[in-house]
Design a protein around this motif. Structure first.
Motif, mmCIF file in Angstrom:
data_model
loop_
_atom_site.group_PDB
_atom_site.id
_atom_site.type_symbol
_atom_site.label_atom_id
_atom_site.label_comp_id
_atom_site.label_asym_id
_atom_site.label_seq_id
_atom_site.Cartn_x
_atom_site.Cartn_y
_atom_site.Cartn_z
ATOM 1 N N LYS B 291 9.264 0.963 4.772
ATOM 2 C CA LYS B 291 9.250 -0.497 4.639
ATOM 3 C C LYS B 291 9.577 -1.139 5.979
ATOM 4 O O LYS B 291 10.321 -0.588 6.770
ATOM 5 C CB LYS B 291 10.287 -0.953 3.601
ATOM 6 C CG LYS B 291 9.926 -0.541 2.166
ATOM 7 C CD LYS B 291 11.062 -0.836 1.219
ATOM 8 C CE LYS B 291 10.835 -0.181 -0.138
ATOM 9 N NZ LYS B 291 9.816 -0.860 -0.947
ATOM 10 N N GLU B 326 15.349 0.188 -2.136
ATOM 11 C CA GLU B 326 14.869 -1.005 -2.849
ATOM 12 C C GLU B 326 16.013 -1.713 -3.560
ATOM 13 O O GLU B 326 15.859 -2.245 -4.656
ATOM 14 C CB GLU B 326 13.737 -0.633 -3.824
ATOM 15 C CG GLU B 326 12.562 0.029 -3.112
ATOM 16 C CD GLU B 326 11.359 0.298 -4.013
ATOM 17 O OE1 GLU B 326 11.515 0.304 -5.234
ATOM 18 O OE2 GLU B 326 10.254 0.492 -3.447
ATOM 19 N N ASP B 327 17.163 -1.714 -2.908
ATOM 20 C CA ASP B 327 18.370 -2.321 -3.460
ATOM 21 C C ASP B 327 18.622 -3.637 -2.717
ATOM 22 O O ASP B 327 18.859 -3.630 -1.520
ATOM 23 C CB ASP B 327 19.539 -1.338 -3.263
ATOM 24 C CG ASP B 327 20.863 -1.880 -3.764
ATOM 25 O OD1 ASP B 327 20.873 -2.971 -4.371
ATOM 26 O OD2 ASP B 327 21.894 -1.207 -3.548
ATOM 27 N N VAL B 374 14.278 -8.436 -6.676
ATOM 28 C CA VAL B 374 14.015 -7.032 -6.998
ATOM 29 C C VAL B 374 12.522 -6.741 -6.827
ATOM 30 O O VAL B 374 12.137 -5.711 -6.262
ATOM 31 C CB VAL B 374 14.484 -6.707 -8.439
ATOM 32 C CG1 VAL B 374 13.939 -5.361 -8.895
ATOM 33 C CG2 VAL B 374 16.006 -6.723 -8.512
ATOM 34 N N ALA B 375 11.680 -7.658 -7.283
ATOM 35 C CA ALA B 375 10.228 -7.484 -7.131
ATOM 36 C C ALA B 375 9.851 -7.441 -5.647
ATOM 37 O O ALA B 375 9.066 -6.588 -5.210
ATOM 38 C CB ALA B 375 9.488 -8.614 -7.840
ATOM 39 N N LYS B 378 10.431 -4.156 -3.808
ATOM 40 C CA LYS B 378 9.508 -3.059 -4.092
ATOM 41 C C LYS B 378 8.310 -3.066 -3.149
ATOM 42 O O LYS B 378 7.568 -2.081 -3.071
ATOM 43 C CB LYS B 378 9.046 -3.121 -5.548
ATOM 44 C CG LYS B 378 10.171 -2.856 -6.538
ATOM 45 C CD LYS B 378 9.658 -2.579 -7.935
ATOM 46 C CE LYS B 378 10.804 -2.484 -8.929
ATOM 47 N NZ LYS B 378 11.805 -1.429 -8.595
ATOM 48 N N GLN B 380 6.265 -3.587 0.690
ATOM 49 C CA GLN B 380 6.424 -2.906 1.985
ATOM 50 C C GLN B 380 7.007 -3.819 3.053
ATOM 51 O O GLN B 380 7.527 -3.351 4.052
ATOM 52 C CB GLN B 380 5.062 -2.399 2.466
ATOM 53 C CG GLN B 380 4.607 -1.118 1.773
ATOM 54 C CD GLN B 380 3.384 -0.524 2.410
ATOM 55 O OE1 GLN B 380 2.603 -1.227 3.043
ATOM 56 N NE2 GLN B 380 3.194 0.775 2.254
#
Lengths: 415, 415
Positions: B291, B326-327, B374-375, B378, B380
């Motif tokens: 990412k 992804e936190d 949160v979305a 996810k 990049q």
């Protein structure tokens, strides 16, 4: 989560812990975040206990750090409340309110004022810490306090730690034996800046608060402030030192020069040994660590400069991954020295690993045989020495390697 | 090794590359370190080509950096020789000798003086780079030079890179169209300090060396100097900009104010776009990256201070592992702001992720709904914005996440 992590391969057993007269401790499971383990610690100190403290220099300190900093000038402590799992950081008014309510509840139990209660929290940042979880658990915890509760306390303050950390030394002041015993927690977010992760040390020595403070500040400089796991400085770092006075040693004047007074020489040595032991245990429990790095920098223009070079080496992800891979990649040490902005000269620099001088005068040593260095890299304790060839400044710092374990732990800490 | 790494999930395809009149390039497999791939690049420039360069500020620069810095005041370049796999750093007299022999060999082929030959090397530090591997390969390489050799060159300079990097823009100077085309390499040891990893850019514009230099130095400041993969600054960083003059644009005086002259406005924009593209490709190929982080800092006391805060966030292992996991762990962003030593105030700070303001006024926003964040996590491309609430300073920096891939690559780079 902390409970399920395998114990660090660098873990040390707890030393045999004694009693510090004037201190009673205990821990309980308050269900603040973790399940099936203790997470709330209470310590009570005898009336007249003096206090010293050193705190994180972060610009975003947690509410408990603000609280302790505010009460420190009082120089007195009767209780300490520590919780694990929630740092009470960036929690605004709610966080301050939790501090106040916690201190009031503990003060009532200890028979003191709220300003004589020290508070500390570590764990997740940014979530409100519900005061009632703590205040509800405190009375039963207070009833169960014991002067042998040190190990329980050392376990109760752990977060991602994989082993409890404690150290103990004895010293004499004016012919009277005193004991210094402390605990610490810390494993990640370790790059203390004029402070440390949580560490609590008690002595039964009778010493005025300004004397304790001078000794603590000086001792932290070459111990906790010389360790790094990941270059990330916590919002919650603190070291507190409590002097109960129960040893009844000959009085020491508040105005003594604590760093040079002969009657404190033995105590200084013992205190520094406790700080050193605890700081190195934090590195030995560095998140994901499999090897410990000891970095000696000499020949710098000043001690401060040597310290910065040592920390640059200890913080370099490329040095740390090379150590993890047992690769004697000394070129990355050269890189770290070069990048850190401190005075250095490629052509006077020398680099040694495991006592073998590998490179000097701007190039690899003639006939350099990697064999003993490769053998050294397979061990758990990696010694790196850098001489800058510029002056008399020196420093010693400690770090650990960077492994898949660090990614595992920190890629999923909250979830 | 580089050849076996999977291509970064953030990789971009090469843009359609054109010709830069006055530049011919090529690459060959010289067997310096890698097997089965090109590792030696030669570029030849038309007589009269002007030169600008920006270099690493490390205190332990490689021999090629020293070489280029020494010839830069001449302002003229006729050739460039780049090898991959061996950085020729910390190699003492042998390293300087390799530079001299390489420059002499290239000068003979290009019909110029050695002082008109630029040199660059990246790869392992501390191993002697055998000059004969290069000088033996140069004649055939020179025979095969082509004005369409840009892609071959972009591939030939790669080390742990997983995709080749190039960018191209067109601009007008005094009504005449000119092209700016460049290549870059870099994936780890990326924290350029007033310079960058290797990047070579050519234009057919006719611009005096001091003008090129002013434009390059200014452009690098907000592009290459605002990226970080791992906080480790290379010993080999350089950006070189060549101006062949083949476009025959109206003359630009050496004494013009390059940063404000209206006739250079279009060229400035295009050059900065090329620098921006190349810098971000380096991040997109960050070792182990999955990412990309774009970090916008506003409300700082100065642009410099905002830059330091942005780099502290981008360098924090805990922020980088949270992104990998992804936190939406915004507390670690607060931690990074707090630790970096720049003016900041917990109670005026606000933190946004993916355009959602999560925290301000010293606590989490009331009714904060994590769902859209949160979305966003996810995806990049992760957008982080911090407003310090203190002043008008701002900066934009870029980084990538920290994953198991980084450990895999760097725990075994040499072996």
């Amino acid at each position: 989560m902390a409970q399920t992590l395998p114990v660090s391969p660098l873990a040390l057993p707890l030393p045999p812990l004694g009693v510090v007269r004037g201190v009673r401790l205990g821990a309980v499971a308050a269900g603040i975040r973790y399940k099936g383990r203790t997470d709330l610690v209470l310590a009570e100190f005898a009336p007249g206990t003096t206090l010293a403290g050193v705190f994180t220099r972060t610009k975003c300190p947690g509410a408990p750090v603000d609280w302790c900093r505010a009460i420190l000038p009082g120089g007195q402590a009767r209780a300490l409340v520590v919780n694990a799992g929630n740092a009470n950081v960036f929690t605004g008014r709610a966080g301050r309110e939790t501090c106040r309510l916690t201190a009031e509840a503990a003060a009532q139990l200890a028979g003191c004022t709220p300003e004589q209660v020290c508070l500390a929290s570590t764990g997740v940042i940014g979530e409100v810490l519900p005061a009632e979880r703590i205040t509800t658990a405190l009375p039963a915890l207070h009833d169960a306090l014991s002067d042998t509760g040190w190990e329980a306390a050392a376990r109760g303050i752990m977060t991602t730690d994989t082993f409890p950390k404690a150290a103990v030394r004895k010293a004499r002041i004016g012919g009277v034996e005193v004991v210094i015993q402390g605990i610490a927690k810390g494993s990640g977010m370790i790059a203390p800046d004029m402070a440390t992760m949580l560490s609590f040390i008690a002595t039964d020595a009778a010493l005025p608060a300004p004397v304790l403070q001078a000794l603590l500040s000086a001792g932290v400089r070459t111990t906790f402030n010389c360790i790094t796991v990941d270059s990330d400085t916590s919002t919650s770092d603190m070291v507190l030192l409590f002097g109960t006075g129960a040893a009844a040693n000959p009085p020491v004047a508040e105005t003594v020069d604590a760093l040079s007074a002969p009657e404190l020489a033995d105590f200084r040595t013992a205190l520094n040994a406790v700080l050193h032991d605890l700081a190195l245990m934090v590195i030995r429990d560095g998140e994901g660590a499999t090897k410990m790095m000891s970095i000696t920098v000499t020949g710098a223009v000043s001690d401060e400069s040597a310290w910065r070079v040592g920390m640059a080496i200890g913080n370099s992800p490329l040095v740390k991954t090379a150590i993890a891979g047992e690769d004697a990649n000394w070129g990355r040490i050269v890189m770290a020295v070069g990048k850190c902005g401190e005075p250095a000269d490629r052509d006077t620099l020398s680099v040694s690993i495991g006592g073998v001088c590998i490179a000097s005068d701007g190039t690899v040593r003639e006939g350099y045989d990697e064999t003993p260095v490769v053998a050294h890299m397979k061990g758990q304790d990696i010694d790196i020495a850098v001489d800058l060839g510029l002056g008399q400044g020196s420093a010693r710092t400690w770090s650990c390697d960077l492994t898949h374990g660090y990614i595992d732990i920190n890629g999923s800490y909250r979830s």
